[in-house]
Design a protein around this motif. Structure first.
Motif, mmCIF file in Angstrom:
data_model
loop_
_atom_site.group_PDB
_atom_site.id
_atom_site.type_symbol
_atom_site.label_atom_id
_atom_site.label_comp_id
_atom_site.label_asym_id
_atom_site.label_seq_id
_atom_site.Cartn_x
_atom_site.Cartn_y
_atom_site.Cartn_z
ATOM 1 N N THR A 238 0.686 -1.290 -0.123
ATOM 2 C CA THR A 238 0.150 0.104 0.000
ATOM 3 C C THR A 238 0.727 1.253 -0.119
ATOM 4 O OG1 THR A 238 -1.879 -1.099 1.469
ATOM 5 C CG2 THR A 238 -2.234 1.360 0.831
ATOM 6 N N LEU A 239 1.198 2.001 -0.949
ATOM 7 C CA LEU A 239 1.620 3.412 -0.817
ATOM 8 C C LEU A 239 0.842 4.381 -0.484
ATOM 9 C CD1 LEU A 239 2.531 3.366 -5.079
ATOM 10 C CD2 LEU A 239 4.112 2.828 -3.032
ATOM 11 N N PRO A 240 2.052 4.902 0.622
ATOM 12 C CA PRO A 240 0.931 6.536 1.114
ATOM 13 C C PRO A 240 0.408 6.673 -0.390
ATOM 14 C CG PRO A 240 3.792 6.307 1.038
ATOM 15 C CD PRO A 240 3.102 4.781 0.420
ATOM 16 N N GLN A 241 -0.379 7.800 0.227
ATOM 17 C CA GLN A 241 -0.920 9.146 -0.515
ATOM 18 C C GLN A 241 -0.334 10.388 -1.096
ATOM 19 O OE1 GLN A 241 -4.530 8.475 -1.317
ATOM 20 N NE2 GLN A 241 -3.844 9.654 -3.301
ATOM 21 N N SER A 242 0.599 10.539 -0.030
ATOM 22 C CA SER A 242 1.388 11.774 -0.777
ATOM 23 C C SER A 242 2.624 10.935 -1.387
ATOM 24 C CB SER A 242 2.331 12.330 0.034
ATOM 25 O OG SER A 242 2.522 10.650 0.751
ATOM 26 N N TYR A 243 2.283 9.416 -1.720
ATOM 27 C CA TYR A 243 4.045 9.320 -3.053
ATOM 28 C C TYR A 243 1.927 9.248 -3.956
ATOM 29 C CZ TYR A 243 6.729 6.672 -5.192
ATOM 30 O OH TYR A 243 7.626 6.270 -6.255
ATOM 31 N N ILE A 244 1.347 8.574 -3.712
ATOM 32 C CA ILE A 244 0.635 8.384 -5.189
ATOM 33 C C ILE A 244 -0.156 9.923 -5.761
ATOM 34 C CG2 ILE A 244 -1.690 7.795 -6.114
ATOM 35 C CD1 ILE A 244 -2.168 5.927 -4.174
ATOM 36 N N ASP A 245 -0.128 10.852 -5.049
ATOM 37 C CA ASP A 245 -0.216 12.296 -5.622
ATOM 38 C C ASP A 245 1.374 12.827 -6.468
ATOM 39 O OD1 ASP A 245 -2.729 12.392 -4.939
ATOM 40 O OD2 ASP A 245 -2.296 13.296 -3.112
ATOM 41 N N TYR A 246 2.623 12.913 -5.469
ATOM 42 C CA TYR A 246 3.012 13.496 -6.072
ATOM 43 C C TYR A 246 3.329 12.791 -7.504
ATOM 44 C CZ TYR A 246 8.648 14.850 -7.034
ATOM 45 O OH TYR A 246 9.589 14.566 -7.709
ATOM 46 N N VAL A 247 3.266 11.304 -7.821
ATOM 47 C CA VAL A 247 3.909 9.991 -8.924
ATOM 48 C C VAL A 247 2.715 10.568 -9.743
ATOM 49 C CG1 VAL A 247 3.599 7.713 -9.645
ATOM 50 C CG2 VAL A 247 4.917 8.320 -7.762
ATOM 51 N N THR A 248 1.587 11.116 -9.669
ATOM 52 C CA THR A 248 0.722 11.369 -10.635
ATOM 53 C C THR A 248 0.608 12.649 -10.897
ATOM 54 O OG1 THR A 248 -1.533 11.427 -8.553
ATOM 55 C CG2 THR A 248 -1.027 9.178 -9.731
ATOM 56 N N GLY A 249 1.052 13.528 -10.253
ATOM 57 C CA GLY A 249 1.650 15.030 -10.775
ATOM 58 C C GLY A 249 0.483 16.293 -10.020
ATOM 59 N N LYS A 250 -0.256 15.327 -8.319
ATOM 60 C CA LYS A 250 -1.198 16.359 -8.261
ATOM 61 C C LYS A 250 -0.927 17.033 -7.271
ATOM 62 C CE LYS A 250 -5.310 12.833 -8.426
ATOM 63 N NZ LYS A 250 -5.577 12.485 -7.623
ATOM 64 N N SER A 251 0.662 16.697 -6.833
ATOM 65 C CA SER A 251 1.445 16.905 -5.976
ATOM 66 C C SER A 251 3.029 17.780 -5.762
ATOM 67 C CB SER A 251 1.220 16.596 -4.343
ATOM 68 O OG SER A 251 2.695 17.206 -3.762
ATOM 69 N N THR A 252 4.294 18.271 -5.871
ATOM 70 C CA THR A 252 5.107 18.197 -6.114
ATOM 71 C C THR A 252 5.609 18.527 -4.557
ATOM 72 O OG1 THR A 252 5.248 20.603 -5.854
ATOM 73 C CG2 THR A 252 4.350 20.279 -7.998
ATOM 74 N N ASP A 253 5.454 17.383 -3.794
ATOM 75 C CA ASP A 253 6.133 18.023 -2.359
ATOM 76 C C ASP A 253 6.765 16.099 -2.545
ATOM 77 O OD1 ASP A 253 7.068 17.764 0.124
ATOM 78 O OD2 ASP A 253 5.418 18.653 1.023
ATOM 79 N N TRP A 254 7.823 16.448 -2.813
ATOM 80 C CA TRP A 254 8.787 15.087 -2.482
ATOM 81 C C TRP A 254 9.782 14.971 -1.019
ATOM 82 C CZ3 TRP A 254 9.979 10.726 -4.378
ATOM 83 C CH2 TRP A 254 10.981 10.207 -4.258
ATOM 84 N N ASP A 255 9.536 15.715 -1.379
ATOM 85 C CA ASP A 255 9.769 15.042 0.698
ATOM 86 C C ASP A 255 9.255 14.560 1.393
ATOM 87 O OD1 ASP A 255 12.961 16.441 -0.146
ATOM 88 O OD2 ASP A 255 11.763 18.490 0.414
ATOM 89 N N THR A 256 8.131 14.381 1.508
ATOM 90 C CA THR A 256 6.888 14.196 1.949
ATOM 91 C C THR A 256 6.264 13.229 1.336
ATOM 92 O OG1 THR A 256 5.916 16.585 2.566
ATOM 93 C CG2 THR A 256 4.545 14.813 3.017
ATOM 94 N N ALA A 257 6.671 13.283 0.240
ATOM 95 C CA ALA A 257 6.370 11.884 -0.340
ATOM 96 C C ALA A 257 7.508 9.877 -0.138
ATOM 97 C CB ALA A 257 6.428 11.917 -1.853
ATOM 98 N N LYS A 258 8.337 10.985 -0.563
ATOM 99 C CA LYS A 258 9.570 9.940 -0.126
ATOM 100 C C LYS A 258 9.811 10.351 1.035
ATOM 101 C CE LYS A 258 13.749 12.066 0.843
ATOM 102 N NZ LYS A 258 15.390 12.904 0.960
ATOM 103 N N ASN A 259 9.532 11.346 2.254
ATOM 104 C CA ASN A 259 9.835 10.138 3.752
ATOM 105 C C ASN A 259 8.030 9.409 4.257
ATOM 106 O OD1 ASN A 259 11.960 11.137 4.507
ATOM 107 N ND2 ASN A 259 10.130 13.039 5.099
ATOM 108 N N ASP A 260 6.662 10.041 3.808
ATOM 109 C CA ASP A 260 5.916 8.312 3.807
ATOM 110 C C ASP A 260 6.664 7.125 2.972
ATOM 111 O OD1 ASP A 260 4.948 10.350 5.256
ATOM 112 O OD2 ASP A 260 3.813 11.180 3.387
#
Length: 356
Positions: A238-260
């Protein structure tokens, strides 16, 4: 019939003439004339002479009529004799007729009896006639109904002929298609005949490899069975939502996505990792058995499919004998120190790959 006497007719004629003369003298006209004669005697004499002459003329006319009557009387008496003779003949004829009537009366009774029977026969024949008329009317209605039915059936026959024509046209079209198909079949048969030797050779080669294929298939089924018996919850990551949003272009917060993602990877339980981290199985992938290799490949395939589906990808990976052989050949060529075998190292590579 009685005859009339000639003397009686003569006396009657003289009396008739005298009556006529007497009537003439006593007539009012003549009475007036006599009165005038007394006044003028010469005129009376002349007038009397005229009257005498007129009376004589009348007597002569009466005599002539008497003579004619006498002739007629003679003729009438002759006719009477003839009539009497005819009467006698007629009486005889009547007697004969009465005799015949009596005979006819007896015959009439017989005729009447026959007439009654004939009337009965006539009544019966009339009834038969009326019945025949009714039957004829019924037959006419039946014929009319039959004609109507024939007309309807004839119309139906016309429709059938039309449909038959359409069907014949379809049959001709189908026959044409069949001829074309037969020609194609002939061409395909020719091609089959040409390919048969190659097919036989390929079948022989397949037959030679079939034991290996059967063994590999059995190993794959065993691996799938073993994988099914493994912890099923570990087949999904199960991927964290922050990472899914970053991969799909809905977010640009890589640090949060990476940590999650690191936290999710650290908390995930992986199969085949129980025991010491320096387990030989993970230190040297080339040392895996075919069964273990298939089990591990199927697990990784399910894990990747799970991750792809969460980021919107519908692509599915497929594990085949060719992919397993390629994996084994790759392990044989790559030095051990370059392989990502430890859980932590794989996590780091995955994070680095998505971060670049």
């Amino acid at each position: 019939m009685k005859k009339i006497s000639k003397n009686v007719l003569l006396v009657s004629s003289v009396g008739l003439a005298g009556s006529a003369f007497a009537v003439t003298n006593t007539h009012p006209v003549f009475a007036a004339s006599n009165a005038a004669t007394n006044a003028n005697s010469s005129q009376d004499v002349a007038s009397a002479q005229t009257q005498v002459n007129e009376a004589q003329k009348e007597v002569d006319q009466t005599q002539s009529q008497l003579n004619a009557a006498e002739s007629q009387l003679s003729t009438a008496n002759n006719n009477l004799d003839q009539k009497n003779a005819n009467l006698q003949n007629a009486k005889e004829a009547v007697d004969n007729a009465n005799s015949k009537v009596a005979s006819a009366s007896r015959y009439n009774s017989f005729i009447q009896s026959n007439l009654s029977q004939a009337q009965s026969d006539l009544d019966s024949a009339n009834k038969d006639y009326q019945d025949a008329v009714k039957d004829n009317q019924d037959q006419q209605r039946t014929v009319a109904d039959a004609q109507s039915d024939f007309k309807e059936k004839n119309n139906q026959l016309d429709e059938i002929h039309k449909k038959n024509s359409d069907i014949n046209a379809q049959i001709d079209s189908v026959n044409s298609d069949i001829n074309n198909y037969q020609s194609q079949i002939s061409d395909l048969q020719k091609t089959k005949d040409e390919l048969s030797p190659k097919l036989d050779a390929a079948q022989e080669a397949l037959n030679a490899k079939q034991p290996k294929i059967d063994a590999a298939t059995q190993d794959l089924q065993n691996a799938q069975k073993d994988l099914g018996e493994a912890t099923s919850t570990n087949e999904q990551f199960t991927l964290p939502q922050s990472y899914i949003d970053y991969v799909t272009g809905k977010s640009t917060d890589w640090d949060t996505a990476k940590n999650d993602l690191q936290e999710a990877a650290a908390s995930h339980t992986y199969p085949f990792t129980a025991g010491d981290a320096s387990d030989n199985v993970y230190d040297d992938p080339s040392a895996l058995s075919d069964s273990d290799r298939k089990r591990l490949n199927l697990y990784v395939k399910n894990l990747i499919d799970s991750i792809n589906s969460q980021v919107g990808s519908t692509n599915k990976m497929t594990v085949t004998d060719g992919s397993l052989e390629f994996s084994q050949a790759l392990h044989a060529r790559v030095p051990k120190q370059q392989l990502c075998l430890q859980k932590v190292q794989c996590d780091q590579v995955s994070i680095k790959h998505h971060g670049t």
